[in-house]
Design a protein around this motif. Structure first.
Motif, mmCIF file in Angstrom:
data_model
loop_
_atom_site.group_PDB
_atom_site.id
_atom_site.type_symbol
_atom_site.label_atom_id
_atom_site.label_comp_id
_atom_site.label_asym_id
_atom_site.label_seq_id
_atom_site.Cartn_x
_atom_site.Cartn_y
_atom_site.Cartn_z
ATOM 1 N N ALA A 1 -11.310 4.837 11.982
ATOM 2 C CA ALA A 1 -11.977 3.710 11.164
ATOM 3 C C ALA A 1 -13.248 3.952 10.488
ATOM 4 C CB ALA A 1 -11.949 2.764 12.116
ATOM 5 N N ILE A 2 -13.104 3.436 9.233
ATOM 6 C CA ILE A 2 -14.516 3.284 8.558
ATOM 7 C C ILE A 2 -14.748 1.810 8.593
ATOM 8 C CG2 ILE A 2 -15.590 3.709 6.490
ATOM 9 C CD1 ILE A 2 -13.551 5.643 5.770
ATOM 10 N N GLY A 3 -15.917 1.501 9.522
ATOM 11 C CA GLY A 3 -16.243 0.082 9.589
ATOM 12 C C GLY A 3 -15.219 -0.712 10.310
ATOM 13 N N SER A 4 -14.644 -1.728 9.702
ATOM 14 C CA SER A 4 -13.541 -2.306 10.424
ATOM 15 C C SER A 4 -12.115 -1.930 9.653
ATOM 16 C CB SER A 4 -13.761 -4.031 10.167
ATOM 17 O OG SER A 4 -13.640 -4.095 8.687
ATOM 18 N N LYS A 5 -12.062 -0.935 8.974
ATOM 19 C CA LYS A 5 -10.723 -0.588 8.369
ATOM 20 C C LYS A 5 -10.341 0.595 9.089
ATOM 21 C CE LYS A 5 -8.730 0.814 4.002
ATOM 22 N NZ LYS A 5 -9.046 1.497 2.418
ATOM 23 N N VAL A 6 -8.946 0.550 9.512
ATOM 24 C CA VAL A 6 -8.484 1.853 10.198
ATOM 25 C C VAL A 6 -7.526 2.586 9.288
ATOM 26 C CG1 VAL A 6 -6.712 2.319 11.842
ATOM 27 C CG2 VAL A 6 -8.182 0.222 12.662
ATOM 28 N N ILE A 7 -8.014 3.646 9.015
ATOM 29 C CA ILE A 7 -7.381 4.738 8.184
ATOM 30 C C ILE A 7 -6.496 5.817 8.632
ATOM 31 C CG2 ILE A 7 -9.467 4.511 6.715
ATOM 32 C CD1 ILE A 7 -10.137 7.362 7.895
ATOM 33 N N VAL B 1 -10.542 4.744 21.020
ATOM 34 C CA VAL B 1 -9.576 4.923 21.854
ATOM 35 C C VAL B 1 -9.368 3.568 22.492
ATOM 36 C CG1 VAL B 1 -8.871 6.278 23.950
ATOM 37 C CG2 VAL B 1 -10.191 7.262 22.205
ATOM 38 N N ASN B 2 -8.278 3.072 22.493
ATOM 39 C CA ASN B 2 -7.620 1.737 22.780
ATOM 40 C C ASN B 2 -8.971 0.563 22.705
ATOM 41 O OD1 ASN B 2 -5.477 2.326 23.991
ATOM 42 N ND2 ASN B 2 -6.037 2.362 26.199
ATOM 43 N N GLY B 3 -9.240 0.679 21.205
ATOM 44 C CA GLY B 3 -10.342 -0.275 20.646
ATOM 45 C C GLY B 3 -11.786 0.043 21.024
ATOM 46 N N LYS B 4 -12.003 1.008 21.924
ATOM 47 C CA LYS B 4 -13.402 1.263 21.944
ATOM 48 C C LYS B 4 -13.751 2.598 21.346
ATOM 49 C CE LYS B 4 -12.929 -0.564 26.982
ATOM 50 N NZ LYS B 4 -12.858 -0.234 28.215
ATOM 51 N N PRO B 5 -14.952 2.461 20.693
ATOM 52 C CA PRO B 5 -15.406 3.765 20.009
ATOM 53 C C PRO B 5 -16.020 4.731 20.956
ATOM 54 C CG PRO B 5 -16.826 2.047 19.646
ATOM 55 C CD PRO B 5 -15.817 1.463 20.564
#
Length: 389
Positions: free
Chosen positions: A324-330, A280-284
């Motif tokens: 996201a899975i790791g650094s990949k946003v799905i 959410v806004n870049g924060k997990p």
């Protein structure tokens, strides 16, 4: 309550629990009738009770073998197997001030149900709670029902999960129950997930519906036997995680309630498991992360962010929700910011005055996005738990 197989036990004897290797002194023995009947001793073949200076219920388990510490037996009695939890979930009180009440209730449950395991856990989103282990999904449902009806507590449970076996590149093996415990992807050699042998008994005219359901659950059919002219027994091998995620409800719906099911653990098998993170806004958001097979990750990620888009209220700044899975946003969805009409008091004059006010508002929202926190209501966590079902 004990049964004596050999020898005699008397008050004053020092006994040893062979499972936990704990020693205690016997204070009283006797029979159990309408009341406790105190006796001087219990001999071979007798069933009765034993009272000792036991201070913690966690020092022993139901079914353990008791022997004299001064003259112990070489081997425990056969047939005893320590219960191993197969399904794990975190339980949190809906109100943080009820944590101490939940702690006392969990200790009481342990007295009557030795198979449940629990330990304290702290979540940034849900506060203090307990990570619990259950024998199966039905066991978990019974415990949750008892907490609400018998003890009057209002609780929230996270998505139930299983214990994964992670083989690291350095040769070590770790078991992961929580997505937060998953090692770095660069350190992982392979991941194995638990499999179960599922036995389904269903009327003959529902065989097609059952097969269609099992295809979506990564199940492999092993056997099909006709019990009689109308009923069929079908056996499948499938991941245990697919069994606990609403499978029984789906099976009942597909067969109009006529199917019955049983399953047993058969071991671990290598599988392509990934950790799905919600940002959410870049924060997990730790409480929303879960482990899933790669083939299902994209679908569940999209469903999850769409549901969160509807549940998270709008703020004064834009909100980006990502799976996201790791650094990949799905998957990604955006929540538009609330807008205030800062030009409402401008009734005339040069247009540049309005532009300056709008530009000032835009700069303020950029700054607020950097320092502002997104408020995620508890209802969002409750609804998201249904995504795997």
């Amino acid at each position: 309550k004990i049964r004596v197989f050999d020898g005699v036990v008397r008050p004053g004897d020092e006994i040893l629990f062979m499972g936990g290797q704990k020693k205690y002194k016997v204070e009283e023995v006797g029979y159990m009738a309408l009341k406790f009947i105190k006796k001087d001793e219990l001999g071979a073949g007798e069933v009765g009770y034993l009272i000792g200076n036991i201070k913690s219920i966690s020092d022993f388990t139901v079914g353990d073998t008791i022997t004299l510490a001064s003259n112990p037996t070489k081997e425990p009695l056969p047939g005893y197997r320590e219960p191993k939890p197969m399904v794990f979930a975190c339980i949190f009180p809906t109100e943080n001030q009820d944590f101490n009440d939940l702690k006392e209730v969990m200790a009481k449950l342990k007295l009557t149900d030795a198979s449940i395991t629990f330990e304290p856990v702290n979540s940034i989103s849900l506060g203090m709670g307990f990570k619990c282990g259950f024998l199966g999904l039905l066991h978990m449902q019974i415990v949750m029902e008892r907490l609400e009806t018998e003890f009057g507590l209002s609780v929230i449970s996270t998505i139930p999960t299983v214990k994964y076996k992670v083989n690291l590149k350095n040769g070590e093996v770790v078991y992961v129950e929580n997505p937060l415990e998953m090692p770095e992807p660069t350190k992982i050699d392979s991941i194995e997930e638990p499999y179960a042998l599922v036995t389904i008994i269903v009327p003959e005219n529902y065989i097609g519906d059952v097969m269609e359901l099992m295809q979506n659950k990564r199940a492999v059919q092993k056997n099909m036997t006709y019990i009689d002219s109308k009923r069929v027994e079908i056996k499948y091998e499938m991941p245990l995680s697919e069994v606990i995620y609403g499978f029984f409800d789906n099976l009942k719906s597909a067969t109009s309630g006529y199917a019955s099911m049983d399953y047993e653990f058969i071991g671990y098998r290598e599988s392509d498991i990934v950790k799905l993170d919600i940002l959410v806004n870049g924060k997990p958001v730790d409480a929303l992360s879960f482990l899933v097979h790669r083939d299902h990750a994209v679908y569940k990620g999209r469903e999850l962010v769409r549901k969160l888009q509807k549940l998270i209220p709008r703020h004064l700044f834009p909100i980006a929700i990502q799976a996201a899975i790791g650094s990949k946003v799905i998957a990604r969805e955006d929540i538009a910011p609330l807008r205030k009409d800062v030009t409402a008091k401008c009734y005339g004059g040069d247009v540049t005055r309005k532009r300056k006010l709008l530009e000032k508002q835009r700069e303020g929202k950029k700054k607020l996005k950097m320092i502002g926190n997104v408020s995620i209501p508890q209802e969002a966590f409750v609804e998201v738990m249904k995504i795997n079902q």
